[in-house]
Scaffold this motif. Sequence first.
Motif, PDB file in Angstrom:
ATOM      1  N   ASN A 139      -7.392   4.935   9.346  1.00 27.15           N
ATOM      2  CA  ASN A 139      -8.661   4.220   9.316  1.00 27.15           C
ATOM      3  C   ASN A 139      -9.130   3.933   7.896  1.00 27.15           C
ATOM      4  OD1 ASN A 139     -11.835   4.376   9.229  1.00 27.15           O
ATOM      5  ND2 ASN A 139     -11.270   3.601  11.246  1.00 27.15           N
ATOM      6  N   ARG A 140      -9.326   4.974   7.111  1.00 31.46           N
ATOM      7  CA  ARG A 140      -9.921   4.822   5.776  1.00 31.46           C
ATOM      8  C   ARG A 140      -8.945   4.190   4.781  1.00 31.46           C
ATOM      9  NH1 ARG A 140     -11.707   9.520   5.746  1.00 31.46           N
ATOM     10  NH2 ARG A 140      -9.971  10.474   4.672  1.00 31.46           N
ATOM     11  N   ASP A 141      -7.710   4.700   4.722  1.00 34.43           N
ATOM     12  CA  ASP A 141      -6.767   4.214   3.708  1.00 34.43           C
ATOM     13  C   ASP A 141      -6.102   2.889   4.098  1.00 34.43           C
ATOM     14  OD1 ASP A 141      -7.287   6.469   2.141  1.00 34.43           O
ATOM     15  OD2 ASP A 141      -5.704   7.617   3.113  1.00 34.43           O
ATOM     16  N   LEU A 142      -5.647   2.805   5.345  1.00 31.98           N
ATOM     17  CA  LEU A 142      -4.909   1.613   5.770  1.00 31.98           C
ATOM     18  C   LEU A 142      -5.810   0.575   6.439  1.00 31.98           C
ATOM     19  CD1 LEU A 142      -1.691   3.309   7.180  1.00 31.98           C
ATOM     20  CD2 LEU A 142      -2.111   2.426   4.873  1.00 31.98           C
ATOM     21  N   GLU A 143      -7.023   1.006   6.824  1.00 30.95           N
ATOM     22  CA  GLU A 143      -7.997   0.124   7.464  1.00 30.95           C
ATOM     23  C   GLU A 143      -7.433  -0.568   8.703  1.00 30.95           C
ATOM     24  OE1 GLU A 143      -9.605  -2.461   4.454  1.00 30.95           O
ATOM     25  OE2 GLU A 143     -10.434  -0.792   3.322  1.00 30.95           O
ATOM     26  N   LEU A 144      -6.671   0.191   9.494  1.00 32.18           N
ATOM     27  CA  LEU A 144      -6.104  -0.367  10.715  1.00 32.18           C
ATOM     28  C   LEU A 144      -7.152  -0.407  11.823  1.00 32.18           C
ATOM     29  CD1 LEU A 144      -2.557   1.267  10.874  1.00 32.18           C
ATOM     30  CD2 LEU A 144      -3.195  -0.984  10.014  1.00 32.18           C
ATOM     31  N   GLU A 145      -7.091  -1.432  12.630  1.00 33.47           N
ATOM     32  CA  GLU A 145      -7.981  -1.601  13.776  1.00 33.47           C
ATOM     33  C   GLU A 145      -7.304  -0.996  15.006  1.00 33.47           C
ATOM     34  OE1 GLU A 145     -10.965  -3.052  13.457  1.00 33.47           O
ATOM     35  OE2 GLU A 145     -10.636  -3.532  11.348  1.00 33.47           O
TER      36      GLU A 145
ATOM     37  N   VAL B 166       0.849  -1.190   0.000  1.00 33.43           N
ATOM     38  CA  VAL B 166       0.000   0.000   0.000  1.00 33.43           C
ATOM     39  C   VAL B 166       0.887   1.243   0.000  1.00 33.43           C
ATOM     40  CG1 VAL B 166      -1.681   1.296   1.369  1.00 33.43           C
ATOM     41  CG2 VAL B 166      -1.846  -1.191   1.231  1.00 33.43           C
ATOM     42  N   GLU B 167       0.495   2.232  -0.781  1.00 34.26           N
ATOM     43  CA  GLU B 167       1.252   3.486  -0.801  1.00 34.26           C
ATOM     44  C   GLU B 167       0.957   4.270   0.479  1.00 34.26           C
ATOM     45  OE1 GLU B 167       1.709   7.314  -3.690  1.00 34.26           O
ATOM     46  OE2 GLU B 167       1.369   5.348  -4.596  1.00 34.26           O
ATOM     47  N   ILE B 168       2.008   4.724   1.138  1.00 34.83           N
ATOM     48  CA  ILE B 168       1.859   5.457   2.400  1.00 34.83           C
ATOM     49  C   ILE B 168       2.543   6.810   2.268  1.00 34.83           C
ATOM     50  CG2 ILE B 168       2.390   5.492   4.870  1.00 34.83           C
ATOM     51  CD1 ILE B 168       2.461   2.390   4.732  1.00 34.83           C
ATOM     52  N   GLY B 169       1.775   7.864   2.563  1.00 32.31           N
ATOM     53  CA  GLY B 169       2.314   9.223   2.517  1.00 32.31           C
ATOM     54  C   GLY B 169       1.756  10.022   3.673  1.00 32.31           C
ATOM     55  N   LEU B 170       2.092  11.298   3.717  1.00 32.92           N
ATOM     56  CA  LEU B 170       1.653  12.150   4.828  1.00 32.92           C
ATOM     57  C   LEU B 170       0.136  12.261   4.922  1.00 32.92           C
ATOM     58  CD1 LEU B 170       4.322  14.999   4.610  1.00 32.92           C
ATOM     59  CD2 LEU B 170       4.160  13.204   6.348  1.00 32.92           C
TER      60      LEU B 170
END
Length: 106
Positions: free
Chosen positions: A45-51, A36-40
């Motif tokens: 929640n929405r982009d990475l869907e982390l719990e 997954v592309e990660i930036g500032l």
Amino acid sequence: MNPTQPLPAQPTTDAVLTDVTGMLRTLLAEYGEDDVEIGLSTTFNRDLELESIDLVTLAALLEERYGRRVNLAEFLAGMEFDEIIGLTVGRLVEHVVRSLRSTEAG
């Protein structure tokens, strides 16, 4: 990411972003999502869907890397629910840089 790597003398946004991105890739690899592309502007929640459990793991990784100077739980405790849901990688990076600089100045 190498936790034994020395901390930069002056924490920069770019250096901290690199560290945090590495930590997030470690977390996401458990879900097979490490590309997954990660930036500032990436949201947890929405982009990475982390719990929430992932944020606990991230807090431990941050403490392992930076020591107790960076307290994710304390940072999140000062936010409203909507702020936590909308939390971006950039806002976390700013918090880390600020925390590291304030302890250096003290």
